[in-house]
Design an enzyme around this catalytic site. Structure first.
Site, PDB file in Angstrom:
ATOM      1  N   SER A   1       0.813  -1.225   0.000  1.00  8.28           N
ATOM      2  CA  SER A   1       0.000   0.000   0.000  1.00  8.28           C
ATOM      3  C   SER A   1       0.845   1.273   0.000  1.00  8.28           C
ATOM      4  O   SER A   1       0.359   2.328  -0.391  1.00  8.28           O
ATOM      5  CB  SER A   1      -0.919   0.014   1.215  1.00  8.28           C
ATOM      6  OG  SER A   1      -0.148  -0.155   2.395  1.00  8.28           O
TER       7      SER A   1
ATOM      8  N   ASP B   1      -4.284   7.462   7.927  1.00  6.29           N
ATOM      9  CA  ASP B   1      -5.417   6.620   8.350  1.00  6.29           C
ATOM     10  C   ASP B   1      -5.046   5.594   9.428  1.00  6.29           C
ATOM     11  O   ASP B   1      -5.772   4.641   9.635  1.00  6.29           O
ATOM     12  CB  ASP B   1      -5.984   5.888   7.122  1.00  6.29           C
ATOM     13  CG  ASP B   1      -4.920   5.037   6.441  1.00  6.29           C
ATOM     14  OD1 ASP B   1      -3.750   5.068   6.894  1.00  6.29           O
ATOM     15  OD2 ASP B   1      -5.235   4.339   5.463  1.00  6.29           O
TER      16      ASP B   1
ATOM     17  N   HIS C   1      -1.065   4.349   7.039  1.00  7.90           N
ATOM     18  CA  HIS C   1      -0.288   4.959   5.965  1.00  7.90           C
ATOM     19  C   HIS C   1       0.042   6.415   6.248  1.00  7.90           C
ATOM     20  O   HIS C   1      -0.696   7.098   6.943  1.00  7.90           O
ATOM     21  CB  HIS C   1      -1.072   4.871   4.655  1.00  7.90           C
ATOM     22  CG  HIS C   1      -1.549   3.476   4.373  1.00  7.90           C
ATOM     23  ND1 HIS C   1      -2.842   3.075   4.587  1.00  7.90           N
ATOM     24  CD2 HIS C   1      -0.873   2.390   3.938  1.00  7.90           C
ATOM     25  CE1 HIS C   1      -2.955   1.793   4.276  1.00  7.90           C
ATOM     26  NE2 HIS C   1      -1.769   1.352   3.893  1.00  7.90           N
TER      27      HIS C   1
END
Ligand SMILES: *[C@@H]1O[C@H](CO)[C@@H](O)[C@H](O)[C@H]1NC(C)=O
Ligand SMILES: *[C@@H]1O[C@H](CO)[C@@H](O)[C@H](O)[C@H]1NC(C)=O
Ligand SMILES: *[C@@H]1O[C@H](CO)[C@@H](O)[C@H](O)[C@H]1NC(C)=O
Length: 394
Positions: free
Chosen positions: A44, A352, A355
């Site tokens: 991610s 979040d 990240h």
């Protein structure tokens, strides 16, 4: 070999020296590299739409700071790989898995959020880890490499959507993966010793994938190390440690120690790859130090509460794994946003809970672009030159 050096040996030495000297001066004086594409592998931290394409979009308010809404990234805006693309004058990377509106002329992104180096034996729904490991990303790349050239010959729009053959050897191959392999162990209740024990296997897998890409013509590699995962709310919240294991910055030391152990191994693995792959330029980039600086001294750089999640809900870190960024509940028949973003994401390090924010990514990119955190210390635009000497001096 106590005898006097033979003339042959002397010749060899002087040839070697002149090669080394020439190479150094080449790197100093020549123009920037001709990168025409980027092929990215990762999780991610560099996913620009892979997981979203396969399993549903990362929801609003992801992407709000830059893209005006969801853009396949787990971030309020751009990722480091986006800044790398900008820095090289190339468009943002389309995710290989995204069949809607993708343009691969200048590269492709094989990363998916939740990806690990080693294949996991759990499903996405069981564990949250992507079924697309680095091994699978390699399979996808291999397929793309071959089929893109066949499809390009059809001409028309396909010619305008796919890279040329020569772009594969001119491309920058970027890697940012490993974080999820470490958390996967912890989340399945392994001890730190158990996690450490499989790190060599991860590095072995990683090296093999780089070799595979090299065998397909990849020559320029830009490899990010893994970050201080013990500073991220999703780890701090989910795996409590004793107060003595919390450092001055508020980060959990066992997880960061494992991350540093992985990074030391990664650096060695890259060094070995330089020996094994004589035509490759491999740059190892130390993101760990920069991320840790943000967590420990964020205030100094405009991030007053570096461990607090911007977009989340409740708890010590404004993070709740069951009520994530963008989560909604029904209240009196109406949908209410519970996982809310903070007023100003540009002052948050953590977006979040898992990240980094666009602002943090930009801050990091601005410090890696000139090579200050790289081994060898070459700027991004010069990362096609081999510099054997530089890495040995470290
Ligand atoms: C998954 O299972 C295989 C076969 O038992 C094993 O070799 C491998 O290490 C496992 N992978 C992980 C990440 O645990
Ligand atoms: C894909 O991007 C390239 C480079 O930006 C551009 O030249 C090309 O026209 C684009 N293809 C399509 C079909 O829009
Ligand atoms: C880990 O331990 C917790 C608490 O004992 C338990 O609830 C959970 O199911 C365990 N997880 C795994 C993957 O074994």
């Amino acid at each position: 070999m106590a005898s006097l050096p033979s003339p042959l040996l002397l010749t060899t030495i002087s040839v070697l020296l002149s090669v080394i000297l020439t190479r150094c001066s080449v790197a100093v004086t020549t123009s920037p590299c001709d990168f025409t594409a980027i092929f990215n592998f990762g999780d991610s931290n560099s996913d620009t739409g892979g997981l979203s394409a396969a399993f549903g979009q990362a929801s609003w308010p992801h992407g709000e700071s830059f893209f005006g809404g969801p853009a396949g990234r787990y971030c309020d805006g751009r990722l480091i790989v986006d800044f790398i693309a900008e820095g090289l004058g190339l468009p943002y990377l389309s995710a290989y898995l995204d069949s809607v509106g993708s343009n691969f002329t200048h590269g492709a992104n094989f990363a998916t959020a939740g990806s690990t180096i080693r294949p996991q034996n759990t499903t996405l729904r069981q564990s949250g880890f992507s079924p697309i490991s680095l091994d699978d990303q390699w399979v996808e790349f291999n397929d793309f490499h071959r089929r893109s050239q066949i499809v390009r010959r059809r001409g028309g729009v396909f010619k305008k959507l796919l890279p040329k053959k020569e772009d594969f050897s001119r491309a920058l191959y970027t890697f940012d993966i490993g974080q999820n392999d470490l958390t996967a162990g912890y989340f399945s209740n392994m001890t730190t010793d158990e996690v450490r024990a499989y790190v060599p296997d991860l590095l072995n897998h990683f090296q093999n994938i780089v070799k595979n890409v090299y065998s397909q013509g990849g020559r320029r590699f830009w490899i990010h190390n893994t970050g201080p995962v013990g500073c991220l709310p999703y780890v701090l919240d989910r795996i409590p440690v004793s107060p003595s294991q919390i450092d001055k910055a508020g980060c959990a030391t066992p997880f960061n120690e494992v991350a540093r152990y992985f990074n030391r191994g990664l650096k060695k693995a890259v060094k070995q790859l330089r020996k094994d792959l004589p035509l490759a330029a491999l740059t190892y980039v130390d993101l760990y130090s920069l991320k840790y600086t943000l967590f420990s001294q964020g205030r100094k750089y405009g991030f007053p509460r570096p461990l607090i999640t911007c977009c989340g809900h409740g708890g010590k870190y404004n993070y709740n794994m069951h009520i994530g960024c963008g989560a909604k509940i029904k209240r009196h028949g109406k949908e209410v946003l519970v996982g809310k973003p903070c007023k100003d994401p540009s002052t948050s390090v953590v977006w979040d809970g898992v990240h980094l924010s666009q602002a943090a990514n930009k801050w990091i990119f601005d410090r890696i672009v000139d090579g200050s955190f790289s081994d060898p210390p070459v700027p991004l635009k010069m990362a096609c030159f081999r510099k054997e000497l530089a890495s040995d001096q470290h």
